[in-house]
Design an enzyme around this catalytic site. Structure first.
Site, PDB file in Angstrom:
ATOM      1  N   LYS A   1      64.184  52.590  66.958  1.00  0.00           N
ATOM      2  CA  LYS A   1      64.312  51.308  67.650  1.00  0.00           C
ATOM      3  C   LYS A   1      64.123  50.179  66.646  1.00  0.00           C
ATOM      4  O   LYS A   1      63.166  50.202  65.848  1.00  0.00           O
ATOM      5  CB  LYS A   1      63.236  51.177  68.718  1.00  0.00           C
ATOM      6  CG  LYS A   1      63.629  51.710  70.073  1.00  0.00           C
ATOM      7  CD  LYS A   1      62.544  51.321  71.059  1.00  0.00           C
ATOM      8  CE  LYS A   1      62.944  51.582  72.469  1.00  0.00           C
ATOM      9  NZ  LYS A   1      61.883  51.185  73.397  1.00  0.00           N
TER      10      LYS A   1
HETATM   11  C1  E4P Z   1      62.296  50.851  76.746  1.00  0.00           C
HETATM   12  O1  E4P Z   1      62.960  51.127  75.780  1.00  0.00           O
HETATM   13  C2  E4P Z   1      61.397  49.679  76.810  1.00  0.00           C
HETATM   14  O2  E4P Z   1      60.498  49.702  75.763  1.00  0.00           O
HETATM   15  C3  E4P Z   1      60.702  49.625  78.129  1.00  0.00           C
HETATM   16  O3  E4P Z   1      61.624  49.959  79.149  1.00  0.00           O
HETATM   17  C4  E4P Z   1      60.011  48.310  78.395  1.00  0.00           C
HETATM   18  O4  E4P Z   1      59.562  48.285  79.711  1.00  0.00           O
HETATM   19  P1  E4P Z   1      58.496  47.198  80.252  1.00  0.00           P
HETATM   20  O5  E4P Z   1      59.171  45.877  80.319  1.00  0.00           O
HETATM   21  O6  E4P Z   1      58.117  47.715  81.613  1.00  0.00           O
HETATM   22  O7  E4P Z   1      57.368  47.209  79.275  1.00  0.00           O
END
Ligand code: E4P
Length: 214
Positions: free
Chosen positions: A83
């Site tokens: 990521k």
């Molecule tokens: C996924 O890749 C993200 O990190 C995640 O869905 C973030 O979710 P949140 O906004 O509930 O923290």
């Protein structure tokens, strides 16, 4: 449509994999912190369990640092996806990592232009955060509709991961829009199975079976 689980809870991932419902996993530093385990250890365990991509996020802010971190993450397992944040440095890193054969997921995407830039940088995945947009009174799923419309005009390889999913309606809307993937937290995943009429129907059939002639 692919379902990813947005968690580092190994027990929950294992259960979903056994049902054939887990095509991949996404993590972030918050999710890793909540697991109470070390990132390397837990991610390696998840990557061995899951047949599909497992996203891992570092904390570097410059492209060189992200490439270094990502190259290290990629050594942990074959299905690791790195990521990178939606910044200029993140897109630079995505381009370099993809050229090295390491898949990337551009995260923290909140606009259609950001998704377009991630696709142009050659990222394998882009993660628009719908729940966090809803939280500030914007329409998260409208962003997904816009991105899907834009991507359908071209031949980008980038797949859209609907992220920051907060409820089952996000999942059904993502499917209606043709989003490639939804990354789903375990509590929302559980809710996808349930309907009160299913429970009531099962109870009724059980009751009637007991009353029927043997
Ligand atoms: C996924 O890749 C993200 O990190 C995640 O869905 C973030 O979710 P949140 O906004 O509930 O923290």
């Amino acid at each position: 449509m692919k379902f990813f689980l947005d968690t580092a809870d190994v027990g929950k991932i294992k259960a979903a994999v056994e049902m054939g419902m887990c095509d991949g996993v996404t993590t972030n530093p918050t999710i890793i912190m909540k697991s109470g385990r070390g990132q390397r250890e837990v991610v390696r365990e998840i990557a061995a369990l899951v047949p599909g991509p497992v996203s891992v996020e570092g904390i570097s802010e410059d492209a060189d640092g992200m490439v270094k971190e990502g190259t290290e993450f990629a050594k942990w397992a074959k299905n690791i996806v790195v990521k990178v944040p939606m910044t200029k440095e993140g897109l630079k890193a995505a381009r370099i990592l993809e050229k090295k054969g390491i898949k990337t997921n551009v995260t923290l995407v909140f606009s259609a232009n950001q998704a377009l830039l991630a696709a142009k940088a050659g990222a394998s995945y882009v993660s628009p955060f719908v729940g966090r947009l809803d939280d500030i009174s914007e329409d998260g799923m409208q962003l997904i509709a816009d991105i899907m419309e834009i991507f359908s005009n071209y031949e980008f390889k980038t797949e859209v991961i609907v992220a920051s999913v907060r409820d089952p309606v996000h999942v059904v809307d993502a499917a209606r829009m043709g989003a490639h993937i939804a990354t789903i937290p375990p509590d929302v995943f559980e809710k996808l199975f349930r309907h009160p009429l299913t429970d009531r129907g099962i109870a009724q059939f059980k009751e009637d079976y007991a009353k029927s002639k043997k």
